[in-house]
Design an enzyme around this catalytic site. Structure first.
Site, PDB file in Angstrom:
ATOM      1  N   LEU A 141       0.866  -1.174   0.000  1.00 42.59           N
ATOM      2  CA  LEU A 141       0.000   0.000   0.000  1.00 42.59           C
ATOM      3  C   LEU A 141       0.899   1.219   0.000  1.00 42.59           C
ATOM      4  O   LEU A 141       1.838   1.303   0.800  1.00 42.59           O
ATOM      5  CB  LEU A 141      -0.882   0.027   1.254  1.00 42.59           C
ATOM      6  CG  LEU A 141      -2.286  -0.575   1.198  1.00 42.59           C
ATOM      7  CD1 LEU A 141      -2.968  -0.401   2.548  1.00 42.59           C
ATOM      8  CD2 LEU A 141      -3.122   0.043   0.110  1.00 42.59           C
ATOM      9  N   ASP A 142       0.639   2.171  -0.883  1.00 42.74           N
ATOM     10  CA  ASP A 142       1.442   3.394  -0.915  1.00 42.74           C
ATOM     11  C   ASP A 142       1.411   4.084   0.446  1.00 42.74           C
ATOM     12  O   ASP A 142       0.412   3.972   1.177  1.00 42.74           O
ATOM     13  CB  ASP A 142       0.905   4.360  -1.970  1.00 42.74           C
ATOM     14  CG  ASP A 142       1.230   3.908  -3.383  1.00 42.74           C
ATOM     15  OD1 ASP A 142       2.113   3.043  -3.540  1.00 42.74           O
ATOM     16  OD2 ASP A 142       0.598   4.424  -4.330  1.00 42.74           O
ATOM     17  N   PRO A 143       2.462   4.834   0.800  1.00 41.42           N
ATOM     18  CA  PRO A 143       2.453   5.560   2.077  1.00 41.42           C
ATOM     19  C   PRO A 143       1.230   6.472   2.249  1.00 41.42           C
ATOM     20  O   PRO A 143       0.722   6.618   3.359  1.00 41.42           O
ATOM     21  CB  PRO A 143       3.758   6.380   2.017  1.00 41.42           C
ATOM     22  CG  PRO A 143       4.665   5.535   1.179  1.00 41.42           C
ATOM     23  CD  PRO A 143       3.781   4.933   0.125  1.00 41.42           C
TER      24      PRO A 143
END
Length: 326
Positions: A50-52
């Site tokens: 999951l992207d930051p």
């Protein structure tokens, strides 16, 4: 004089899946390492990055569960995506610089018509600001150097695309999609189709396959718990494959299956099944069925099987110790 540091507690073999509600600003690996340390787990992994800037469901696998993480990686995903219409950025999300701002000239009917065009199988061009590799380097490394790399479109499936909220310029969507879908790219493409442009301003993953945010825990909640309460949160290893057909074996066949031997079965041919021993708590591993034969794919070790039955994970179990006759 400084006091002596408290001794670091040893890592231990834990087997199961933790449903984590990842906070914004954390990488998936940041979240994994924090949870792994709090649980004192020997072995762990996550099931898809999951992207930051994204929040939400991040299933974390420990011990034997890491053998089945691919099932979650391959599963369909569900997101709540927030789009800012009328503004495009260099990265397609909040991190990038604003490229263009355009006036909005769309209503709910126009939005619904565009969403229908993006439901089903579609082709996506992977964004430059992504972790996709080109000649051994992530695309975002090229993007940071101002280099554009030629990419091939990828076919993905948008199973459902529902309008949850429209309050200009904010559009909130419920997205159910196949693995490999770039929701950021989907947001940009929707904005382009509406003629005003858009970028993804927030993203929250709400489901991965059969796993959902129900029962997921935050890092803050995990930190406040006792070690026993943290361990009690672990879901069984087979939750990652809960939507596969199940097959139960008797003692003799279970022991032979665990040793990798093929077994005859009346089960219909299937590309993936979950296999159990005579005790329904004893998940043995995954397999496929071809022409009446049960063929093992990923197996748990006898100690891993034993741990499901309450036998200490440090105990060196044999198939018989786990209620399975070899």
């Amino acid at each position: 004089m400084r006091g002596a540091r408290a001794p670091r507690l040893p890592r231990r073999p834990l087997h199961g899946v933790l449903l984590l509600d990842k906070p914004i600003g954390w990488t998936s690996n940041d979240a994994l390492q924090k949870a792994k340390g709090l649980l004192r787990a020997e072995k762990g992994g996550h099931t898809g990055t999951l992207d930051p800037l994204a929040t939400g469901l991040l299933p974390l696998c420990f011990g034997a569960a890491t053998k089945f993480s691919q099932a979650s990686l391959d599963a369909d995903k569900r997101y709540t995506a927030t789009l800012h219409l009328g503004r495009t950025t260099t990265t397609g999300d909040l991190e990038g610089e604003v490229v263009e701002e355009r006036p909005l000239d769309c209503d709910r009917a126009a939005i619904a018509a565009v969403l229908a065009r993006f439901t089903g199988e579609i082709d996506q061009l992977p964004p430059m600001h992504s972790a996709l590799k080109h000649q051994g380097r992530a695309l975002y490394e090229y993007a940071r150097q101002g280099v554009e790399v030629e990419r091939e479109p990828r076919r993905v499936t948008i199973h459902a695309l529902e309008l949850l909220e429209w309050n200009a310029p904010t559009l909130v969507l419920d997205v159910v999609c196949s693995k490999g879908t770039y929701v950021r790219t989907l947001a940009e493409d929707i904005g382009r189709a509406l003629g005003c442009g858009a970028h993804l301003s927030a993203l929250r993953r709400t489901a991965s396959g059969a796993l959902t945010l129900a029962g997921a825990v935050t890092i803050t909640e995990l930190e406040a718990m006792t070690p026993e309460a943290r361990e009690a949160l672990l879901h069984p290893v087979d939750c990652l494959v809960a939507d596969w057909p199940a097959l139960q074996l008797g003692e003799a066949d279970a022991g032979r299956f665990l040793s990798g031997q093929r077994r005859r079965t009346e089960h219909a041919d299937a590309p993936a099944v979950r296999v159990y021993g005579p005790d329904p708590r004893a998940f043995l591993g995954s397999a496929h069925v071809t022409c009446g034969e049960l063929i093992a794919d990923r197996l748990l070790s006898p100690p891993e099987v034993a741990s499901q039955l309450g036998i200490p994970a440090t105990f060196s179990a044999t198939p018989a110790d786990a209620g399975i006759e070899a």
